[in-house]
Design a protein around this motif. Structure first.
Motif, mmCIF file in Angstrom:
data_model
loop_
_atom_site.group_PDB
_atom_site.id
_atom_site.type_symbol
_atom_site.label_atom_id
_atom_site.label_comp_id
_atom_site.label_asym_id
_atom_site.label_seq_id
_atom_site.Cartn_x
_atom_site.Cartn_y
_atom_site.Cartn_z
ATOM 1 N N ILE A 13 -0.036 14.987 10.430
ATOM 2 C CA ILE A 13 0.677 13.906 11.253
ATOM 3 C C ILE A 13 0.752 14.495 12.633
ATOM 4 C CG2 ILE A 13 3.077 13.138 11.570
ATOM 5 C CD1 ILE A 13 3.410 13.622 8.452
ATOM 6 N N ARG A 14 1.116 15.449 13.108
ATOM 7 C CA ARG A 14 0.943 15.819 14.534
ATOM 8 C C ARG A 14 -0.287 15.413 15.134
ATOM 9 N NH1 ARG A 14 3.065 20.937 12.600
ATOM 10 N NH2 ARG A 14 5.205 21.317 12.930
ATOM 11 N N ALA A 15 -1.570 15.767 14.400
ATOM 12 C CA ALA A 15 -2.986 15.192 14.807
ATOM 13 C C ALA A 15 -3.114 13.899 15.025
ATOM 14 C CB ALA A 15 -3.859 15.905 14.056
ATOM 15 N N GLU A 16 -2.500 12.755 14.117
ATOM 16 C CA GLU A 16 -2.784 11.594 13.897
ATOM 17 C C GLU A 16 -1.910 10.807 14.512
ATOM 18 O OE1 GLU A 16 -5.915 10.493 12.982
ATOM 19 O OE2 GLU A 16 -6.340 12.763 12.234
ATOM 20 N N THR A 17 -0.882 11.226 15.270
ATOM 21 C CA THR A 17 0.146 10.258 15.704
ATOM 22 C C THR A 17 0.566 10.609 17.283
ATOM 23 O OG1 THR A 17 1.837 11.640 15.065
ATOM 24 C CG2 THR A 17 1.233 9.860 13.307
ATOM 25 N N ARG A 18 1.241 9.915 17.714
ATOM 26 C CA ARG A 18 1.844 10.331 19.091
ATOM 27 C C ARG A 18 3.321 9.962 18.998
ATOM 28 N NH1 ARG A 18 0.210 6.633 23.841
ATOM 29 N NH2 ARG A 18 1.454 7.841 24.822
ATOM 30 N N ARG A 19 3.912 10.666 20.038
ATOM 31 C CA ARG A 19 5.308 10.714 19.935
ATOM 32 C C ARG A 19 5.813 9.446 20.851
ATOM 33 N NH1 ARG A 19 7.688 16.715 21.398
ATOM 34 N NH2 ARG A 19 6.750 17.765 19.650
ATOM 35 N N LEU A 20 6.429 8.273 20.045
ATOM 36 C CA LEU A 20 6.745 7.041 20.668
ATOM 37 C C LEU A 20 8.136 6.709 20.132
ATOM 38 C CD1 LEU A 20 3.322 5.299 19.638
ATOM 39 C CD2 LEU A 20 3.900 6.017 22.063
ATOM 40 N N ALA A 21 8.834 5.816 20.879
ATOM 41 C CA ALA A 21 9.979 5.165 20.824
ATOM 42 C C ALA A 21 9.855 3.713 20.350
ATOM 43 C CB ALA A 21 10.844 5.118 22.279
ATOM 44 N N PRO A 22 10.397 3.397 19.103
ATOM 45 C CA PRO A 22 10.383 2.032 18.751
ATOM 46 C C PRO A 22 10.857 1.066 19.636
ATOM 47 C CG PRO A 22 11.146 3.590 16.833
ATOM 48 C CD PRO A 22 11.211 4.257 18.172
ATOM 49 N N PRO A 23 10.440 -0.097 19.918
ATOM 50 C CA PRO A 23 10.826 -1.012 20.893
ATOM 51 C C PRO A 23 12.482 -1.123 20.964
ATOM 52 C CG PRO A 23 8.749 -1.722 20.247
ATOM 53 C CD PRO A 23 9.454 -0.521 19.314
ATOM 54 N N LEU A 24 13.011 -1.400 19.639
ATOM 55 C CA LEU A 24 14.121 -1.959 19.508
ATOM 56 C C LEU A 24 15.333 -0.604 19.520
ATOM 57 C CD1 LEU A 24 15.639 -4.774 19.169
ATOM 58 C CD2 LEU A 24 15.869 -4.152 16.862
ATOM 59 N N VAL A 25 14.752 0.452 19.339
ATOM 60 C CA VAL A 25 15.697 1.673 19.205
ATOM 61 C C VAL A 25 15.205 2.690 20.116
ATOM 62 C CG1 VAL A 25 16.825 3.023 17.656
ATOM 63 C CG2 VAL A 25 15.705 0.967 16.662
ATOM 64 N N PRO A 26 15.096 2.684 21.477
ATOM 65 C CA PRO A 26 14.539 3.530 22.258
ATOM 66 C C PRO A 26 15.220 4.983 22.297
ATOM 67 C CG PRO A 26 15.795 1.748 23.713
ATOM 68 C CD PRO A 26 15.789 1.435 22.125
ATOM 69 N N ILE A 28 15.621 6.735 20.097
ATOM 70 C CA ILE A 28 14.906 7.552 18.887
ATOM 71 C C ILE A 28 13.352 7.575 19.249
ATOM 72 C CG2 ILE A 28 14.511 7.929 16.643
ATOM 73 C CD1 ILE A 28 17.141 6.450 15.992
ATOM 74 N N THR A 29 12.967 8.971 19.147
ATOM 75 C CA THR A 29 11.357 9.061 19.180
ATOM 76 C C THR A 29 10.929 9.723 17.985
ATOM 77 O OG1 THR A 29 11.923 9.667 21.348
ATOM 78 C CG2 THR A 29 9.598 10.509 20.345
ATOM 79 N N LEU A 30 9.724 9.098 17.542
ATOM 80 C CA LEU A 30 9.117 9.230 16.449
ATOM 81 C C LEU A 30 7.941 9.695 16.444
ATOM 82 C CD1 LEU A 30 10.507 6.242 14.280
ATOM 83 C CD2 LEU A 30 11.491 8.603 14.398
ATOM 84 N N HIS A 31 7.224 10.152 15.448
ATOM 85 C CA HIS A 31 5.725 10.611 15.346
ATOM 86 C C HIS A 31 5.151 9.050 14.896
ATOM 87 C CE1 HIS A 31 5.439 14.819 16.178
ATOM 88 N NE2 HIS A 31 6.421 14.969 15.886
ATOM 89 N N LEU A 32 4.628 8.373 15.574
ATOM 90 C CA LEU A 32 4.044 7.151 15.218
ATOM 91 C C LEU A 32 2.536 6.841 15.399
ATOM 92 C CD1 LEU A 32 7.160 4.880 16.454
ATOM 93 C CD2 LEU A 32 6.597 5.814 13.972
ATOM 94 N N ALA A 33 2.048 6.174 14.615
ATOM 95 C CA ALA A 33 0.472 5.735 14.668
ATOM 96 C C ALA A 33 0.499 4.700 15.775
ATOM 97 C CB ALA A 33 -0.135 5.401 13.445
ATOM 98 N N GLU A 34 -0.380 4.541 16.792
ATOM 99 C CA GLU A 34 -0.753 3.268 17.561
ATOM 100 C C GLU A 34 -1.353 2.380 17.053
ATOM 101 O OE1 GLU A 34 -0.895 4.746 21.875
ATOM 102 O OE2 GLU A 34 -2.339 6.113 21.019
ATOM 103 N N GLU A 35 -2.280 2.561 15.880
ATOM 104 C CA GLU A 35 -2.933 1.401 15.165
ATOM 105 C C GLU A 35 -2.930 1.846 13.689
ATOM 106 O OE1 GLU A 35 -6.587 0.081 17.566
ATOM 107 O OE2 GLU A 35 -6.827 2.213 17.866
#
Length: 236
Positions: A13-26, A28-35
């Motif tokens: 998960i750490r290797a395949e995602t970035r730390r991003l905030a969901p647009p509606l819930v800034p 909170i920061t999550l490990h999310l995939a960009e694509e």
């Protein structure tokens, strides 16, 4: 073919995602995939199996974003209560509940990657009220005061099973809240809408870049509870 075990889902998960905030819930920061496609393919490669469902844990889906926003804006929904985040995925909704003051939060999912994602995301947001539930909780009671379910009406048979269980929990006194962006199998006739949101989502995941998404609860006439006052959600 049986999927092979992943030695270290957290490292994946750490290797395949970035730390991003969901647009509606800034908040909170999550490990999310960009694509969606690359993370999907990498998951199949990692598990040695093709035809897997999407890695739900890797995205902040519209229903979860709306439900998390509602909870953060209305912390009295969960404050001091025992909470279940059902089909938790990334843990977004459960983290929102913890930030809003829940006594404790069970984040339940059957995907081993989700288990690791929830733990990573809880630590990232410095929430210590979260427990990861790795078993199928459908049909159980659990002693929860509040049950939160985001984006669960995308498959007919599963939706029928889940909503029957949620109604049973509601009849037993739990407060049930559902976030949904207009999925086909949401039983609207059995629910009452309490909030609307316009949720930004990746175009490759949905049929629009902004999904009209609502928060619902079982109709009070089905459960004997009092109806909440409908409120409008925040526009992004």
């Amino acid at each position: 073919m049986t999927p092979r075990a992943v030695a270290d889902p957290a490292a994946f998960i750490r290797a395949e995602t970035r730390r991003l905030a969901p647009p509606l819930v800034p908040e909170i920061t999550l490990h999310l995939a960009e694509e969606s496609l690359p993370i999907w393919q990498r998951t199949e490669e990692e598990l040695g199996e093709i035809g897997l469902p999407p890695p739900f844990w890797a995205f902040a889906w519209a229903g979860g974003q709306a439900l998390a926003r509602y909870i953060l804006d209305h912390p009295e929904t969960v404050r001091g209560r025992r909470v279940l985040d059902f089909a938790a995925g990334s843990g977004l909704v459960g983290i929102a509940a913890a930030k809003a003051g829940a006594a404790y939060v069970d984040c339940a999912d059957i995907d081993p990657f989700a288990h690791a994602a929830i733990a990573l995301n809880a630590a990232l947001n410095e929430t210590d009220a979260i427990t990861v539930r790795t078993t199928d909780v459908i049909g159980t009671t659990g002693g929860w005061d509040v049950v939160l379910a985001g984006d669960i009406a995308y498959e007919r048979d599963l939706a029928a099973k889940v909503f029957a269980w949620l109604e049973a929990l509601s009849n037993e006194g739990a407060r049930v809240w559902i976030g949904d962006p207009g999925r086909s199998y949401l039983p609207r006739e059995r629910l009452e809408k309490v909030a609307d949101y316009a949720v930004p989502v990746p175009r490759e995941l949905e049929d629009a870049e902004i999904k009209a998404t609502s928060v619902w609860r079982p109709r009070p006439e089905r459960t004997g509870g009092a109806a909440p006052s409908p409120i409008s959600g925040h526009e992004p």
